[in-house]
Design an enzyme around this catalytic site. Sequence first.
Site, PDB file in Angstrom:
ATOM      1  N   SER A 292       0.555  -8.491   2.669  1.00  0.00           N
ATOM      2  CA  SER A 292       0.256  -7.109   3.072  1.00  0.00           C
ATOM      3  C   SER A 292       0.276  -6.084   1.951  1.00  0.00           C
ATOM      4  O   SER A 292      -0.117  -4.934   2.170  1.00  0.00           O
ATOM      5  CB  SER A 292       1.223  -6.666   4.168  1.00  0.00           C
ATOM      6  OG  SER A 292       0.829  -7.222   5.398  1.00  0.00           O
TER       7      SER A 292
ATOM      8  N   SER B  96      -1.328  -5.289   5.720  1.00  0.00           N
ATOM      9  CA  SER B  96      -1.009  -4.156   6.572  1.00  0.00           C
ATOM     10  C   SER B  96      -0.761  -2.849   5.810  1.00  0.00           C
ATOM     11  O   SER B  96      -0.740  -1.795   6.434  1.00  0.00           O
ATOM     12  CB  SER B  96       0.251  -4.470   7.391  1.00  0.00           C
ATOM     13  OG  SER B  96       1.369  -4.661   6.542  1.00  0.00           O
TER      14      SER B  96
ATOM     15  N   LYS C 270       4.917   3.793   2.719  1.00  0.00           N
ATOM     16  CA  LYS C 270       4.384   3.146   3.915  1.00  0.00           C
ATOM     17  C   LYS C 270       5.258   3.575   5.093  1.00  0.00           C
ATOM     18  O   LYS C 270       6.485   3.670   4.951  1.00  0.00           O
ATOM     19  CB  LYS C 270       4.416   1.615   3.736  1.00  0.00           C
ATOM     20  CG  LYS C 270       3.776   0.832   4.868  1.00  0.00           C
ATOM     21  CD  LYS C 270       3.776  -0.666   4.556  1.00  0.00           C
ATOM     22  CE  LYS C 270       3.088  -1.484   5.646  1.00  0.00           C
ATOM     23  NZ  LYS C 270       3.050  -2.927   5.308  1.00  0.00           N
TER      24      LYS C 270
END
Lengths: 480, 479, 95
Positions: free
Chosen positions: A173, A149, A74
């Site tokens: 997330s 997210s 990420k």
Amino acid sequence: MASGIAQLAQDLRARKTTATQLALAALARARARADLNAFITLDENAALAAAQRAEAALAAGSAPVLTGIPFVHKDIFCTNGIRTTCASRMLENFVPPYDAAVVEKLSAGDAVPIGKANMDEFAMGSSNENSYFGAVRNPWDATRVPGGSSGGSAAAVASGIVPFATGTDTGGSVRQPAAFCGITGLKPTYGRVSRYGMIAYASSLDCAGVLARSAADCAQVLAALAGHDVRDATSVERMVDDYVAALSTTPQGIKIGVVREYFGAGVEAGVGAAVQAALRHYEKLGATLLDISLAHAALAIPAYYVIAPAEASSNLARYDGVRYGHRCADPQALEDLYTRSRGEGFGAEVKRRILVGTYALSAGYYDAYYLRAQRARRLIAHDFGEAFTQVDLIAGPTAPTVAFKLGEKTSDPLAMYAADVNTVAVNLAGLPAISIPAGFSDGLPVGLQLIAPAFAESRLLAAAHRFQLATDWHTREPPA
Amino acid sequence: MSWQSVIGLEIHAQLCTASKLFSGASTAYGAEPNTQASLVDVAMPGTLPVPNRAALDKAIAFGLAVNATIARHSVFARKNYFYSDLPKGYQISQYELPIVSAGALAVRLQNGRSIDVEIQRAHLEEDAGKSLHDAFHAATGLDFNRAGVPLLEIVSAPVLHSAQDAVAYLRTVHTLVRWLGICDGNMAEGSFRCDANVSVRRTGTQKLGTRTEIKNVNSFRFVEKAIEYEIERQIRALENGETLVQETRLYDAAAHRTLPMRSKEDADDYRYFPDPDLPPLAVTDADIAAVRAALPELPDARRKRYIEGLGLPDSDATQLCADKATADYFEAMLGALPGQAKTCANWVLGELAAALNAQNLAMESTRISAPMLAGLVARIADGTISGKTAKDVFAAMWAGEGDADAIVAARGLQQISDTGAITAAVDAVIAQFPMQLADYRTGNEKLLQFFVGQAMKRLRGQANPQQLNALLRDKLRSD
Amino acid sequence: MSIDAATVARIARLARLPLDAQAPPQTASELARVLDLVGQLAAAPLDGVEPMAHPHAQALAWRADTVTETDRADALLALAPDARAGLYAVPKVIG
Ligand SMILES: [Mg+2]
Ligand SMILES: [Zn+2]
């Protein structure tokens, strides 16, 4: 089915493939699926260099299981020499001079990063539409969101580009995008994995996590990531379990608490039905289901949307256009430099949360908002503690809905926040939780969330693995 | 009608640690800009603070020295504000639960009276960086070497009532932190800084007046002058019927006045909250006991011991205990010269202090060690040299010519205690000055000094004065 | 609840975020809705509950006082939008 970590590790050792071949194939798939917009950065040079190190390690004979396995970080984890944007214009050109602990851990085992995954800006969002680099699309339906997210990470794994990805989970997330994309997402106990080098959103909630195709793969990655780190004062000094060995311990007579409140009014019928069916399957596997109540569940969203923005308002004060990051053109004075740089550098949702958090901490409102939220947090954590005196695991739908349409909730922050209704409480209490594929509703994946007591990741992974041995939801793949 | 001034001080003492409060960067003074600013210090995204144990122990040491409560549970909080020298947009400090609270410090005022100054709290916090406003033509330069250096902020209650008393308190704290070895006290380098909160009220009233805060005054003298000025300014304003505003003011030493700082409208909304990166500090009884065991004898206790145990006058004891290096020097001398406390004190506070002062040196930089000075005093005591000669030997020692014995030997300064030589000189002088002898014998006893002088001249000043006196008296009388 | 434009302006100023000419009403109404949501806390029976700032009852761990960092000024200054002569530069700050 796209191969899991164990299969790829075996293939590498049997010389059926090489780390370089795996890396090139992953990069090719990533480019072929550019439509998903799952990546902010692809770095072929870094990937190939890592693959060569992996090959050397494999040739030397004592390589750990992740050696040579391609994956994606990420874009919230700092990578030395590789741009790290947090999906923000503020950090559009930021190249960190150091590696995050999570990055170091995976590099140490010669896993092969192919790039940096798209995400909601500064991890603020539940749909991955809050990215300066554009929304990510759900591999199951390109008109829908992947969740957020960690949406880029989830889409990359679900579409078979990489077998696993790192993510972060501040209010759901990792788990919610895993649910929306039909994969397995693990959020460890707060403090189990170092936050060093993970760009902060809300420090007392942020947690590094794993997105993969199975609980078994999550166990392999967690084994590589878990451990104490002196550079993170909230990291916990405590023995790390053998998560991989724990997978084969069959949980006998396990008691699962099914949370009444997690099947509330906002939960779609198809989601509720799929989760209930999955729970009945657990019963068939020998688990006992208990109907339980988490009395203060309704306070979780309001408490979270005070605490997270409050911490964020402070954590994001460092982005001022002085030492790194975006600076406005031709600042006239210090205040002008701050206000314009931040105004231009941050997106709408980030600004909204900074304003809410600033308000909640400001003179005259601190007691009514911040302090009350911290009190609610205590009650929420206490509810879990009480529940775990009766049950081994707690279950419910990961998200109240399946993946929603792109643009469906962007104009309504409150509707968007409601997507986190079943996940945020876990972060407030600092517990480990996992989302596993539990079926489909209207052709879209549904996630089952399992929650365990602090540091009981082994129990969580074993229970998820047991389910995945008996079912095949986690093997379903979206149309190519 | 008369006015009473009310003053409280906030002192920032830089704790002398090798590394910063929350990073492993060096705290050494004077390095090239930004060479001691680590990833944490410049607030790189993703970095986290890790606290320095030595800073905690030093804060506890201070708390114990002022008989304060040491919190078993205290909290690091974030103080949020934007400023160019503040990298994170917040300062890690302590707010509701500081490590040290409710202490008191005995302060001796100029008039000899002693007051107990309440220390409300002392908390750990990190320093900011440094703004260099003259670095560039149209820009301010920022150096983050100082960012993250550990500070102990020591907050007194508003119980001081004159600029002199405030400075006496400031000096006492200065002595104490240096004595404890927790702060080097260097005001010029900013290691010891002071903000003064000043207000005035009608004598006899209780309610505090509007206060102003004078920021960062960097010498004792300027603190005194700034407070004096501010008291006068406030009284003048109130007597003219003006209303005072609560504000921060800067002291302009050149013009001897205080001026309002450009006001920051949001300066009072720091949005303190517990730092989520730092769990609460837990301090155990064992932690406290360990710090207590390592505490030196405190200045007040030592002063009392010098007066009551060694019989020194109050003023000597006070001066010796003005800093630990001086007191330790005195004790080292005394160790070599048991029972000669007053003599040792005289040398330390007299000749040695004068020599140090003349070159503006601290005791730590003395050119004559305590054993060397003790050696000199021992030669006076055993009659090898006179007190007068000793001053010359001291000067030679200071100049680096060796220890007392070496100098006495090299310069042939041994006192003549040989009765034969002295007798010969006395006889010669008596023979040389018959008229004066006659005068003396008819009652002019003042002439004794004349004969002493003449005889000493013959002995090149090295005669033992007691012996010479005794012999002369004897010879002048008889014969 | 409603939140007035002056409050929004004050909060934006504290956060060093700009408020465009048209933005305040919209920002204010959005903020008001979020504050309504979090305002649910006001009705909850929370008096007397100890606030919880950290997920675990964990005590702070300390590091020893040793210098572990070396000079990285060049690499760090290279990240700055404006660095000159070894210093970070910002528009002239007066007083
Ligand atoms: Mg202060
Ligand atoms: Zn301070």
